[in-house]
Design a protein around this motif. Sequence first.
Motif, short mmCIF file in Angstrom:
data_model
loop_
_atom_site.label_atom_id
_atom_site.label_comp_id
_atom_site.label_asym_id
_atom_site.label_seq_id
_atom_site.Cartn_x
_atom_site.Cartn_y
_atom_site.Cartn_z
N UNK A 258 0.87 -1.39 0.18
CA UNK A 258 0.20 0.00 0.07
C UNK A 258 0.86 1.38 -0.01
N UNK A 259 1.94 1.10 1.00
CA UNK A 259 2.90 2.45 0.81
C UNK A 259 3.58 2.54 -0.63
N UNK A 260 4.06 1.52 -1.34
CA UNK A 260 4.46 1.60 -2.55
C UNK A 260 3.40 2.26 -3.69
N UNK A 261 2.11 1.58 -3.47
CA UNK A 261 1.03 2.27 -4.37
C UNK A 261 0.56 3.73 -4.21
N UNK A 262 0.52 4.12 -2.93
CA UNK A 262 0.27 5.59 -2.53
C UNK A 262 1.45 6.36 -3.18
N UNK A 263 2.57 6.10 -3.05
CA UNK A 263 3.89 6.62 -3.21
C UNK A 263 3.57 7.32 -4.60
N UNK A 264 3.20 6.27 -5.71
CA UNK A 264 2.96 6.59 -7.04
C UNK A 264 1.91 7.24 -7.16
N UNK A 265 0.95 7.22 -6.56
CA UNK A 265 -0.26 8.34 -6.72
C UNK A 265 0.03 9.61 -6.21
N UNK A 266 0.74 9.59 -5.39
CA UNK A 266 1.14 11.04 -4.57
C UNK A 266 2.38 12.05 -5.28
N UNK A 267 3.08 11.03 -6.05
CA UNK A 267 3.96 11.88 -6.90
C UNK A 267 3.57 12.82 -7.73
N UNK A 268 2.24 12.76 -7.98
CA UNK A 268 1.68 13.94 -8.89
C UNK A 268 0.97 15.14 -8.07
N UNK A 269 0.83 16.18 -8.57
CA UNK A 269 0.22 17.33 -7.65
C UNK A 269 -1.08 16.67 -7.09
N UNK A 270 -1.41 16.86 -5.80
CA UNK A 270 -2.60 16.51 -5.22
C UNK A 270 -3.15 17.63 -4.17
N UNK A 271 -4.27 17.59 -3.87
CA UNK A 271 -5.06 18.09 -2.78
C UNK A 271 -5.78 17.20 -1.89
N UNK A 272 -5.57 16.99 -0.52
CA UNK A 272 -6.22 16.20 0.18
C UNK A 272 -6.58 16.85 1.32
N UNK A 273 -7.47 16.46 2.23
CA UNK A 273 -8.09 16.96 3.43
C UNK A 273 -7.70 15.88 4.52
N UNK A 274 -7.37 16.18 5.62
CA UNK A 274 -7.25 15.34 6.82
C UNK A 274 -7.91 15.76 7.99
N UNK A 275 -8.81 14.90 8.33
CA UNK A 275 -9.63 15.14 9.55
C UNK A 275 -9.11 14.67 10.94
N UNK A 276 -9.12 15.39 11.95
CA UNK A 276 -8.67 14.93 13.07
C UNK A 276 -9.65 14.38 13.97
N UNK A 277 -10.05 13.20 13.29
CA UNK A 277 -10.98 12.47 14.30
C UNK A 277 -10.74 10.80 13.76
N UNK A 278 -10.71 9.93 15.15
CA UNK A 278 -10.53 8.63 14.80
C UNK A 278 -11.81 8.04 14.35
N UNK A 279 -11.65 7.28 12.89
CA UNK A 279 -12.80 6.67 12.13
C UNK A 279 -12.52 5.38 11.72
N UNK A 280 -11.65 4.66 12.36
CA UNK A 280 -11.30 3.35 11.98
C UNK A 280 -10.46 2.69 13.10
N UNK A 281 -10.79 1.48 13.33
CA UNK A 281 -10.26 0.73 14.32
C UNK A 281 -9.50 -0.57 13.84
#
Length: 317
Positions: free
Chosen positions: A189-212
């Motif tokens: 997954x780390x290798x996969x997401x690195x390929x995606x994120x080497x292109x310009x991107x805009x993301x949002x990070x929410x400060x809330x626990x939503x997965x366990x």
Amino acid sequence: MNPDQVFILLATYNRAHLVTETLQSIQNQTYKYWQCIIVDDFSSDDTPKVVQEFIADDPRFSFYIKTEPYAKGLSGSRNYGLDLAQQKGAKFIQFFDDDDVVHPLNLEVTLDAILKGDYDFCHFIRHAFKGDFNHNFNLNKCYESTELNENHLLKIISGEICFNSCQILWSLDAIGNERFNEKLHYAEEWEFFTRILTYPFRGISVDKVLYFARKHTESNTGEFWKGSDLRSSSNSLAIKLVIEHLFQNNLLSKKMERHFFQLSVFHKDESVLSSLLKRMKSKKDKIKYRFFYKIYPVMSFAHKRKKRIKARLKEIF
């Protein structure tokens, strides 16, 4: 939101004793308009039976046995799920593991956040647990958020910003035709997401626990830390692939080089060091890194010995 556009991709293998809890947590989402694609990797236990009985009365779930040409393993299962979701017109996807629990507000919060800014993804907090799960969910919908872009790439790659596959809602447009490397059985997954994120991107990070995430020794991560050759060799290959991809995209900065050198030392992997040195421009830095890699075991032993001596002196005096 069109209910055909939000997809959960759940890969499963031999989780008959755990998967029901995961399916229940998906079914309990406050946002109801989703589809869940379940891909089984030829389980040898009762997983297919358990899953099919649970989803029989809920048409939002669909169950598939992995087919050719997808390879055995998690990467192949997720690629099959991605292709199915794309064929079905998905606009947003989220990966789930078959032994975890998702917060009931997960899709409601992440969809709201990603749609407000037309972001490529919504990142959120993932907590780990062991044993039985305590269903004491925080249902407060208030949270702070931070925008993420290519300036955060080093923090994502280094893990300073944790970017696990199960803590992100993705716009499928951001993923495009990228797929998991099916030769990888750890750090895929780390290798996969690195390929995606080497292109310009805009993301949002929410400060809330939503997965366990459930931690146990039978997981891929558990096997890696127990010293599995399959997982360790995959981790090594993933690091080398990321180094090469960053180099090809002119993103292998000095800070990136320092991070990968630290990984080579931490994992005691000279092949990673060799891949890094091959792509470094500074001859001075190449000599420095090779020298420190060679003397690190001696330095580490001396440091540990010094700490033991200090501790012993404290006991005596």
